[in-house]
Design a protein around this motif. Structure first.
Motif, PDB file in Angstrom:
ATOM      1  N   UNK A 250       8.155  -1.854  11.377  1.00 31.38           N
ATOM      2  CA  UNK A 250       9.258  -2.702  10.580  1.00 31.38           C
ATOM      3  C   UNK A 250       9.097  -2.961   9.248  1.00 31.38           C
ATOM      4  N   UNK A 251       8.168  -2.833   8.513  1.00 26.55           N
ATOM      5  CA  UNK A 251       7.896  -3.232   7.025  1.00 26.55           C
ATOM      6  C   UNK A 251       8.353  -1.734   6.270  1.00 26.55           C
ATOM      7  N   UNK A 252       9.297  -1.723   5.532  1.00 24.48           N
ATOM      8  CA  UNK A 252       9.647  -0.556   4.765  1.00 24.48           C
ATOM      9  C   UNK A 252       8.540  -0.140   3.990  1.00 24.48           C
ATOM     10  N   UNK A 253       8.286   1.198   3.562  1.00 29.88           N
ATOM     11  CA  UNK A 253       7.411   1.660   2.739  1.00 29.88           C
ATOM     12  C   UNK A 253       7.647   1.220   1.360  1.00 29.88           C
ATOM     13  N   UNK A 254       6.476   0.721   0.626  1.00 33.77           N
ATOM     14  CA  UNK A 254       6.853   0.015  -0.689  1.00 33.77           C
ATOM     15  C   UNK A 254       6.797  -1.111  -0.823  1.00 33.77           C
TER      16      UNK A 254
END
Length: 295
Positions: A250-254
Protein backbone atom coordinates in the motif's frame (compact mmCIF):
# COMPACT_ATOMS: atom_id res chain seq x y z
CA UNK A 1 0.20 22.88 6.31
CA UNK A 2 -3.52 22.39 5.70
CA UNK A 3 -6.38 23.26 8.05
CA UNK A 4 -9.85 21.92 8.72
CA UNK A 5 -12.78 23.20 10.77
CA UNK A 6 -13.11 21.31 14.04
CA UNK A 7 -16.76 20.33 13.95
CA UNK A 8 -19.14 23.12 14.95
CA UNK A 9 -16.44 25.02 16.84
CA UNK A 10 -14.92 28.23 15.50
CA UNK A 11 -11.50 26.54 15.45
CA UNK A 12 -9.54 25.85 12.27
CA UNK A 13 -7.03 23.20 13.26
CA UNK A 14 -3.93 22.10 11.42
CA UNK A 15 -4.59 18.62 10.03
CA UNK A 16 -1.52 17.45 11.95
CA UNK A 17 -1.25 18.28 15.64
CA UNK A 18 1.21 17.48 18.41
CA UNK A 19 0.30 14.73 20.85
CA UNK A 20 2.17 15.17 24.14
CA UNK A 21 1.69 12.03 26.24
CA UNK A 22 5.41 11.41 25.73
CA UNK A 23 6.32 14.61 27.60
CA UNK A 24 5.10 12.92 30.79
CA UNK A 25 7.84 10.27 30.55
CA UNK A 26 5.80 7.12 29.89
CA UNK A 27 7.31 6.43 26.46
CA UNK A 28 10.87 5.72 27.56
CA UNK A 29 12.33 9.22 27.48
CA UNK A 30 12.47 12.10 29.94
CA UNK A 31 12.03 15.57 28.46
CA UNK A 32 13.70 18.81 29.45
CA UNK A 33 12.13 22.20 28.92
CA UNK A 34 14.68 22.75 26.15
CA UNK A 35 13.48 19.60 24.36
CA UNK A 36 9.87 20.72 24.53
CA UNK A 37 10.67 24.23 23.31
CA UNK A 38 12.55 22.83 20.31
CA UNK A 39 9.70 20.48 19.36
CA UNK A 40 6.95 23.09 19.70
CA UNK A 41 8.97 25.84 18.03
CA UNK A 42 9.51 23.64 15.00
CA UNK A 43 5.87 22.60 14.97
CA UNK A 44 4.79 26.22 14.88
CA UNK A 45 7.25 27.00 12.09
CA UNK A 46 5.65 24.21 10.06
CA UNK A 47 2.14 25.58 10.59
CA UNK A 48 0.98 23.16 13.28
CA UNK A 49 -1.37 24.91 15.69
CA UNK A 50 -2.90 22.19 17.90
CA UNK A 51 -1.38 20.71 21.06
CA UNK A 52 -3.18 17.80 22.73
CA UNK A 53 -2.33 17.00 26.34
CA UNK A 54 -3.96 15.78 29.58
CA UNK A 55 -3.79 16.29 33.31
CA UNK A 56 -2.45 12.77 33.82
CA UNK A 57 0.39 12.84 31.27
CA UNK A 58 3.13 12.57 33.86
CA UNK A 59 2.96 13.24 37.60
CA UNK A 60 1.75 16.62 38.84
CA UNK A 61 0.56 17.81 35.41
CA UNK A 62 4.09 17.38 34.01
CA UNK A 63 3.20 17.51 30.31
CA UNK A 64 0.90 20.48 30.83
CA UNK A 65 3.59 22.29 32.86
CA UNK A 66 6.22 21.86 30.15
CA UNK A 67 3.75 23.14 27.57
CA UNK A 68 2.75 26.01 29.85
CA UNK A 69 6.31 27.24 30.13
CA UNK A 70 6.52 27.28 26.35
CA UNK A 71 3.18 29.09 25.95
CA UNK A 72 4.15 31.74 28.48
CA UNK A 73 7.08 32.81 26.29
CA UNK A 74 5.08 33.33 23.10
CA UNK A 75 1.63 34.24 21.80
CA UNK A 76 -1.02 32.09 23.46
CA UNK A 77 -3.51 32.97 20.72
CA UNK A 78 -1.34 31.23 18.11
CA UNK A 79 -2.18 27.83 19.62
CA UNK A 80 -5.24 25.65 20.01
CA UNK A 81 -4.72 23.82 23.30
CA UNK A 82 -6.69 20.64 23.99
CA UNK A 83 -6.53 18.98 27.39
CA UNK A 84 -8.52 16.36 29.28
CA UNK A 85 -9.98 15.56 32.68
CA UNK A 86 -11.02 12.55 34.74
CA UNK A 87 -7.74 11.17 36.08
CA UNK A 88 -5.00 12.54 38.25
CA UNK A 89 -1.42 11.62 38.99
CA UNK A 90 -0.07 13.14 42.15
CA UNK A 91 1.59 10.64 44.47
CA UNK A 92 -0.03 7.88 42.42
CA UNK A 93 -2.33 7.59 39.41
CA UNK A 94 -6.07 7.53 40.17
CA UNK A 95 -9.43 8.11 38.53
CA UNK A 96 -11.06 11.35 39.64
CA UNK A 97 -14.63 11.75 38.40
CA UNK A 98 -16.28 13.63 41.25
CA UNK A 99 -17.60 16.99 40.02
CA UNK A 100 -15.66 18.92 42.66
CA UNK A 101 -12.48 17.00 41.78
CA UNK A 102 -12.87 17.94 38.12
CA UNK A 103 -13.43 21.59 38.98
CA UNK A 104 -10.12 21.47 40.87
CA UNK A 105 -8.45 19.63 37.97
CA UNK A 106 -9.52 22.40 35.60
CA UNK A 107 -7.97 25.06 37.82
CA UNK A 108 -4.76 23.01 38.15
CA UNK A 109 -4.59 22.55 34.37
CA UNK A 110 -5.08 26.26 33.74
CA UNK A 111 -2.32 27.02 36.23
CA UNK A 112 0.03 24.41 34.74
CA UNK A 113 -0.63 25.58 31.19
CA UNK A 114 -0.23 29.22 32.27
CA UNK A 115 -3.36 30.23 30.46
CA UNK A 116 -6.77 31.70 31.21
CA UNK A 117 -8.63 29.28 28.95
CA UNK A 118 -8.48 25.84 27.34
CA UNK A 119 -9.68 25.66 23.74
CA UNK A 120 -10.96 22.06 23.95
CA UNK A 121 -11.53 20.36 27.32
CA UNK A 122 -12.21 16.64 26.90
CA UNK A 123 -13.91 13.97 28.99
CA UNK A 124 -11.06 11.46 29.19
CA UNK A 125 -11.92 7.79 28.60
CA UNK A 126 -14.56 7.57 31.31
CA UNK A 127 -17.31 5.00 31.73
CA UNK A 128 -20.86 5.53 30.50
CA UNK A 129 -21.95 5.70 34.13
CA UNK A 130 -19.76 8.71 34.97
CA UNK A 131 -20.58 10.23 31.58
CA UNK A 132 -24.26 10.28 32.57
CA UNK A 133 -23.62 12.61 35.52
CA UNK A 134 -25.73 15.68 34.72
CA UNK A 135 -24.12 17.60 37.58
CA UNK A 136 -20.74 17.23 35.88
CA UNK A 137 -21.89 18.65 32.53
CA UNK A 138 -23.80 21.47 34.24
CA UNK A 139 -20.62 22.48 36.06
CA UNK A 140 -18.61 22.32 32.83
CA UNK A 141 -21.18 24.45 30.99
CA UNK A 142 -20.77 27.09 33.68
CA UNK A 143 -17.01 27.01 33.07
CA UNK A 144 -17.70 27.54 29.35
CA UNK A 145 -19.89 30.52 30.19
CA UNK A 146 -17.12 31.86 32.44
CA UNK A 147 -14.64 31.65 29.54
CA UNK A 148 -12.29 29.13 31.17
CA UNK A 149 -13.27 26.51 28.58
CA UNK A 150 -13.90 27.48 24.96
CA UNK A 151 -15.27 24.10 23.79
CA UNK A 152 -16.07 20.70 25.31
CA UNK A 153 -15.08 17.37 23.80
CA UNK A 154 -15.12 13.64 24.52
CA UNK A 155 -12.11 11.36 24.27
CA UNK A 156 -13.84 7.99 24.08
CA UNK A 157 -12.06 5.06 25.71
CA UNK A 158 -13.43 2.38 23.38
CA UNK A 159 -13.16 3.31 19.73
CA UNK A 160 -16.67 1.91 19.23
CA UNK A 161 -18.34 3.83 22.07
CA UNK A 162 -21.45 4.92 20.22
CA UNK A 163 -23.30 5.70 23.45
CA UNK A 164 -21.09 8.67 24.36
CA UNK A 165 -20.62 9.73 20.75
CA UNK A 166 -24.35 9.83 20.06
CA UNK A 167 -24.92 11.93 23.19
CA UNK A 168 -22.16 14.44 22.43
CA UNK A 169 -24.44 17.20 21.19
CA UNK A 170 -26.72 16.74 24.23
CA UNK A 171 -23.84 17.59 26.59
CA UNK A 172 -22.60 20.44 24.37
CA UNK A 173 -19.50 18.53 23.25
CA UNK A 174 -18.28 19.51 19.79
CA UNK A 175 -15.44 17.04 19.15
CA UNK A 176 -14.66 13.37 19.60
CA UNK A 177 -11.17 11.98 20.13
CA UNK A 178 -10.81 8.34 19.14
CA UNK A 179 -8.17 5.72 18.31
CA UNK A 180 -8.01 5.44 14.52
CA UNK A 181 -5.29 4.12 12.24
CA UNK A 182 -4.71 1.78 9.31
CA UNK A 183 -4.58 -1.22 11.66
CA UNK A 184 -7.63 -0.22 13.72
CA UNK A 185 -10.48 1.00 11.53
CA UNK A 186 -13.39 0.31 13.93
CA UNK A 187 -14.59 3.97 14.15
CA UNK A 188 -15.48 3.94 10.47
CA UNK A 189 -18.47 1.68 11.17
CA UNK A 190 -20.47 3.64 13.75
CA UNK A 191 -18.53 6.46 15.42
CA UNK A 192 -17.63 8.47 12.31
CA UNK A 193 -21.18 8.41 10.88
CA UNK A 194 -22.46 9.67 14.25
CA UNK A 195 -19.85 12.45 14.22
CA UNK A 196 -20.86 13.51 10.73
CA UNK A 197 -24.56 13.57 11.68
CA UNK A 198 -23.83 15.87 14.62
CA UNK A 199 -21.10 17.96 12.95
CA UNK A 200 -18.51 16.84 15.51
CA UNK A 201 -14.82 17.38 14.94
CA UNK A 202 -12.65 14.25 15.09
CA UNK A 203 -9.17 14.07 16.58
CA UNK A 204 -7.56 10.78 15.55
CA UNK A 205 -5.27 9.60 18.33
CA UNK A 206 -2.72 6.79 18.06
CA UNK A 207 -2.62 7.31 14.27
CA UNK A 208 0.71 5.45 14.10
CA UNK A 209 -0.68 2.53 16.14
CA UNK A 210 1.63 3.19 19.11
CA UNK A 211 4.60 3.35 16.76
CA UNK A 212 3.91 0.11 14.89
CA UNK A 213 3.12 2.10 11.74
CA UNK A 214 6.22 4.28 12.07
CA UNK A 215 8.21 1.86 9.92
CA UNK A 216 10.99 1.63 12.53
CA UNK A 217 10.24 -1.84 13.91
CA UNK A 218 10.49 -5.37 12.55
CA UNK A 219 8.96 -8.60 13.92
CA UNK A 220 10.88 -9.53 17.07
CA UNK A 221 11.30 -5.93 18.25
CA UNK A 222 11.35 -5.52 22.05
CA UNK A 223 9.77 -2.48 23.72
CA UNK A 224 10.90 -1.17 27.12
CA UNK A 225 8.60 1.83 27.59
CA UNK A 226 5.74 1.75 30.11
CA UNK A 227 3.04 1.71 27.44
CA UNK A 228 4.14 -1.19 25.20
CA UNK A 229 6.38 -3.45 27.28
CA UNK A 230 3.49 -5.44 28.76
CA UNK A 231 1.95 -6.47 25.47
CA UNK A 232 1.85 -10.12 24.47
CA UNK A 233 4.70 -11.22 22.22
CA UNK A 234 2.31 -12.85 19.75
CA UNK A 235 0.20 -9.69 19.49
CA UNK A 236 3.26 -7.54 18.84
CA UNK A 237 4.64 -9.84 16.15
CA UNK A 238 1.29 -10.21 14.43
CA UNK A 239 0.95 -6.43 14.19
CA UNK A 240 4.48 -5.99 12.93
CA UNK A 241 3.94 -8.68 10.28
CA UNK A 242 0.77 -6.88 9.18
CA UNK A 243 2.70 -3.61 8.96
CA UNK A 244 5.30 -5.27 6.71
CA UNK A 245 2.50 -6.48 4.44
CA UNK A 246 0.94 -2.99 4.35
CA UNK A 247 4.30 -1.44 3.54
CA UNK A 248 4.78 -3.77 0.57
CA UNK A 249 1.28 -3.51 -0.85
CA UNK A 250 0.00 0.00 0.00
CA UNK A 251 2.79 2.50 0.67
CA UNK A 252 3.95 4.28 -2.52
CA UNK A 253 7.64 4.13 -3.36
CA UNK A 254 9.54 7.08 -1.95
CA UNK A 255 6.98 7.85 0.77
CA UNK A 256 7.90 7.27 4.42
CA UNK A 257 5.78 4.75 6.30
CA UNK A 258 4.89 7.16 9.13
CA UNK A 259 4.00 9.99 6.76
CA UNK A 260 1.83 7.63 4.72
CA UNK A 261 0.06 6.31 7.84
CA UNK A 262 -0.94 9.83 8.91
CA UNK A 263 -2.03 10.77 5.39
CA UNK A 264 -4.08 7.55 5.29
CA UNK A 265 -6.08 8.75 8.33
CA UNK A 266 -6.55 12.22 6.85
CA UNK A 267 -8.07 10.93 3.64
CA UNK A 268 -11.18 10.08 5.64
CA UNK A 269 -13.36 13.22 5.48
CA UNK A 270 -14.63 12.65 9.04
CA UNK A 271 -11.13 13.25 10.47
CA UNK A 272 -10.28 16.85 11.38
CA UNK A 273 -6.77 16.28 12.71
CA UNK A 274 -4.31 13.51 13.57
CA UNK A 275 -2.41 13.90 16.84
CA UNK A 276 0.72 11.73 16.71
CA UNK A 277 3.26 11.95 19.49
CA UNK A 278 6.70 13.16 18.51
CA UNK A 279 9.93 12.56 20.39
CA UNK A 280 12.13 14.91 18.39
CA UNK A 281 12.22 17.81 15.96
CA UNK A 282 12.84 15.31 13.16
CA UNK A 283 9.62 13.47 14.00
CA UNK A 284 7.69 16.76 13.97
CA UNK A 285 9.01 17.41 10.48
CA UNK A 286 8.07 13.91 9.32
CA UNK A 287 4.58 14.24 10.76
CA UNK A 288 4.02 17.61 9.12
CA UNK A 289 4.93 16.23 5.68
CA UNK A 290 1.84 14.03 5.85
CA UNK A 291 -0.32 17.08 5.20
CA UNK A 292 1.10 17.31 1.68
CA UNK A 293 0.57 13.68 0.70
CA UNK A 294 -2.47 12.99 -1.48
CA UNK A 295 -3.68 9.39 -1.45
Amino acid sequence: MKYRRLGSTELNVSVVGVGTWQFGGDWGQDYTQKDVHAILNRAQELGINLIDTAECYGPHHLSESLIGDYLSRGRREDWIVASKFGHQWHDHWTNAWDTDQIRIQLEESLKSLRTDYIDLYQFHSGSDEVFDNDELWTMLDKQVQAGKIRNLGISIGSNDNLYQTDKAAQVNAKAIQVVYNRIDRVPEERVFPSCERQDLGVLARVPLASGFLSGKYKPGAVFEDNVRKGRERTEVDEKLKLVEEIRRSEVPEGVGMAEWALAWCLKNPAVSCVIPGCKSVEQVESNARAAQIEL
